[in-house]
Design an enzyme around this catalytic site. Sequence first.
Site, mmCIF file in Angstrom:
data_model
loop_
_atom_site.group_PDB
_atom_site.id
_atom_site.type_symbol
_atom_site.label_atom_id
_atom_site.label_comp_id
_atom_site.label_asym_id
_atom_site.label_seq_id
_atom_site.Cartn_x
_atom_site.Cartn_y
_atom_site.Cartn_z
ATOM 1 N N LYS A 51 48.450 -47.932 -22.239
ATOM 2 C CA LYS A 51 48.086 -46.568 -21.870
ATOM 3 C C LYS A 51 49.301 -45.653 -21.891
ATOM 4 O O LYS A 51 50.363 -45.994 -21.370
ATOM 5 C CB LYS A 51 47.459 -46.547 -20.474
ATOM 6 C CG LYS A 51 46.961 -45.173 -20.032
ATOM 7 C CD LYS A 51 46.329 -45.229 -18.647
ATOM 8 C CE LYS A 51 45.827 -43.857 -18.222
ATOM 9 N NZ LYS A 51 45.201 -43.886 -16.867
ATOM 10 N N ASP B 67 49.743 -45.344 -16.491
ATOM 11 C CA ASP B 67 49.629 -45.930 -15.156
ATOM 12 C C ASP B 67 48.698 -47.128 -15.053
ATOM 13 O O ASP B 67 48.231 -47.454 -13.959
ATOM 14 C CB ASP B 67 49.141 -44.851 -14.183
ATOM 15 C CG ASP B 67 47.729 -44.353 -14.518
ATOM 16 O OD1 ASP B 67 47.538 -43.865 -15.650
ATOM 17 O OD2 ASP B 67 46.833 -44.470 -13.678
ATOM 18 N N CYS B 68 48.414 -47.839 -16.146
ATOM 19 C CA CYS B 68 47.496 -48.974 -16.084
ATOM 20 C C CYS B 68 48.172 -50.226 -15.520
ATOM 21 O O CYS B 68 49.115 -50.749 -16.116
ATOM 22 C CB CYS B 68 46.963 -49.268 -17.488
ATOM 23 S SG CYS B 68 45.950 -50.754 -17.590
ATOM 24 N N LYS C 6 41.225 -41.057 -27.798
ATOM 25 C CA LYS C 6 41.591 -42.304 -28.479
ATOM 26 C C LYS C 6 41.613 -42.132 -29.993
ATOM 27 O O LYS C 6 40.622 -41.683 -30.581
ATOM 28 C CB LYS C 6 40.604 -43.412 -28.087
ATOM 29 C CG LYS C 6 40.601 -43.705 -26.596
ATOM 30 C CD LYS C 6 39.419 -44.555 -26.179
ATOM 31 C CE LYS C 6 39.348 -44.680 -24.661
ATOM 32 N NZ LYS C 6 38.136 -45.377 -24.208
ATOM 33 N N VAL D 87 42.615 -50.921 -22.967
ATOM 34 C CA VAL D 87 43.965 -51.484 -23.051
ATOM 35 C C VAL D 87 44.154 -52.430 -21.864
ATOM 36 O O VAL D 87 43.456 -52.301 -20.859
ATOM 37 C CB VAL D 87 45.041 -50.363 -23.029
ATOM 38 C CG1 VAL D 87 45.036 -49.596 -24.321
ATOM 39 C CG2 VAL D 87 44.846 -49.432 -21.827
ATOM 40 N N SER E 65 43.840 -58.672 -19.979
ATOM 41 C CA SER E 65 45.135 -59.156 -19.474
ATOM 42 C C SER E 65 45.082 -60.616 -19.046
ATOM 43 O O SER E 65 46.075 -61.341 -19.181
ATOM 44 C CB SER E 65 45.620 -58.279 -18.311
ATOM 45 O OG SER E 65 44.726 -58.332 -17.214
ATOM 46 N N HIS F 294 50.567 -49.315 -7.118
ATOM 47 C CA HIS F 294 49.551 -48.261 -7.126
ATOM 48 C C HIS F 294 49.075 -47.978 -5.710
ATOM 49 O O HIS F 294 48.879 -46.810 -5.345
ATOM 50 C CB HIS F 294 48.365 -48.682 -8.002
ATOM 51 C CG HIS F 294 48.602 -48.452 -9.464
ATOM 52 N ND1 HIS F 294 47.809 -47.646 -10.233
ATOM 53 C CD2 HIS F 294 49.565 -48.927 -10.295
ATOM 54 C CE1 HIS F 294 48.258 -47.627 -11.482
ATOM 55 N NE2 HIS F 294 49.316 -48.414 -11.544
ATOM 56 N N TRP G 79 44.574 -41.778 -10.425
ATOM 57 C CA TRP G 79 43.570 -42.070 -9.391
ATOM 58 C C TRP G 79 42.809 -40.830 -8.930
ATOM 59 O O TRP G 79 41.830 -40.954 -8.184
ATOM 60 C CB TRP G 79 44.228 -42.743 -8.188
ATOM 61 C CG TRP G 79 44.617 -44.165 -8.452
ATOM 62 C CD1 TRP G 79 45.866 -44.660 -8.682
ATOM 63 C CD2 TRP G 79 43.721 -45.279 -8.555
ATOM 64 N NE1 TRP G 79 45.823 -46.014 -8.922
ATOM 65 C CE2 TRP G 79 44.515 -46.422 -8.849
ATOM 66 C CE3 TRP G 79 42.342 -45.433 -8.431
ATOM 67 C CZ2 TRP G 79 43.975 -47.687 -9.012
ATOM 68 C CZ3 TRP G 79 41.793 -46.701 -8.597
ATOM 69 C CH2 TRP G 79 42.602 -47.808 -8.882
ATOM 70 N N LYS H 257 38.979 -40.865 -9.115
ATOM 71 C CA LYS H 257 38.351 -41.762 -8.150
ATOM 72 C C LYS H 257 38.277 -41.106 -6.765
ATOM 73 O O LYS H 257 37.312 -41.313 -6.008
ATOM 74 C CB LYS H 257 39.157 -43.063 -8.045
ATOM 75 C CG LYS H 257 39.130 -43.934 -9.279
ATOM 76 C CD LYS H 257 37.829 -44.681 -9.408
ATOM 77 C CE LYS H 257 37.896 -45.709 -10.524
ATOM 78 N NZ LYS H 257 36.602 -46.415 -10.704
#
Length: 263
Positions: A59, A70-71, A98, A111, A124, A210, A257, A260
């Site tokens: 990202k 920030d991923c 994208k 990602v 991951s 985070h 964030w 969210k």
Amino acid sequence: MSTVRIQASACALYSTFNHLRHRPNSVVSLSRNAKNSSALKVLSMSSSPPSAPFEICVKASITTPNKLGDCPFCQRVLLTLEEKHLPYDPKLVDLTNKPEWFLKINAEGKVPVIKLDEKWVSDSDIITQILEEKYPSPPLVTPPEKATVGSKIFSTFIGFLKSKDPNDGTEQALLSELSSFNDYLKENGPFVNGKDISAADLSIGPKLYHLEIALGHYKKWKVPDSLQSLKSYMKDIFSRESFIKTRAQPQDVIEGWRPKVEG
């Protein structure tokens, strides 16, 4: 590949075998020499580094051009590459727009994605497992019985971050998970698998990063000083060279964030 031959009596042979079979990057096998006496052969399996850097899509920052985003799952993979001293070529992807080349690689548009053996691999969990199998040194394996330690911290953090009701129990749920993790580290630390960092830490570390930034900004909340083992753990993880090199900028964590929190 190096070979070590050890002549030994039956008892000594078993003791040596039992010890050496736990050595990382070794295959241990019993054989007989020309005189029919027991021998122990230890075959060292040292993986050679790749001939070219790994291509990995991660990202991109939404606040600063040409910076990592920030991923936490991207950082987990980058941390694994860093800790294993494997070269990589990061390709920063704007997830709000994208590019077509990226969607051809991964139609889901997620990602991280890494090129391994001429194939693009996502997720991951899968990526880090493959890297561990292909490049076992230095080892980052977390024993199965410890693999779930701290695994609920991230979900309870998100629950508290999104909460609009201070009395809905989400803060207490997070505190409970953090306290359990603190107690575990106090007894078994400094890392999840003891004195050496492992895959579990490389997964938990970015999530705690985070947590610290997002809750500090949106809730004016911080990890209680009473959880000293946890605070020491966070300090140790966050100060590692690999972490500093792969961490997101605080402003990216905050902006990442925001949907969210405000959505």
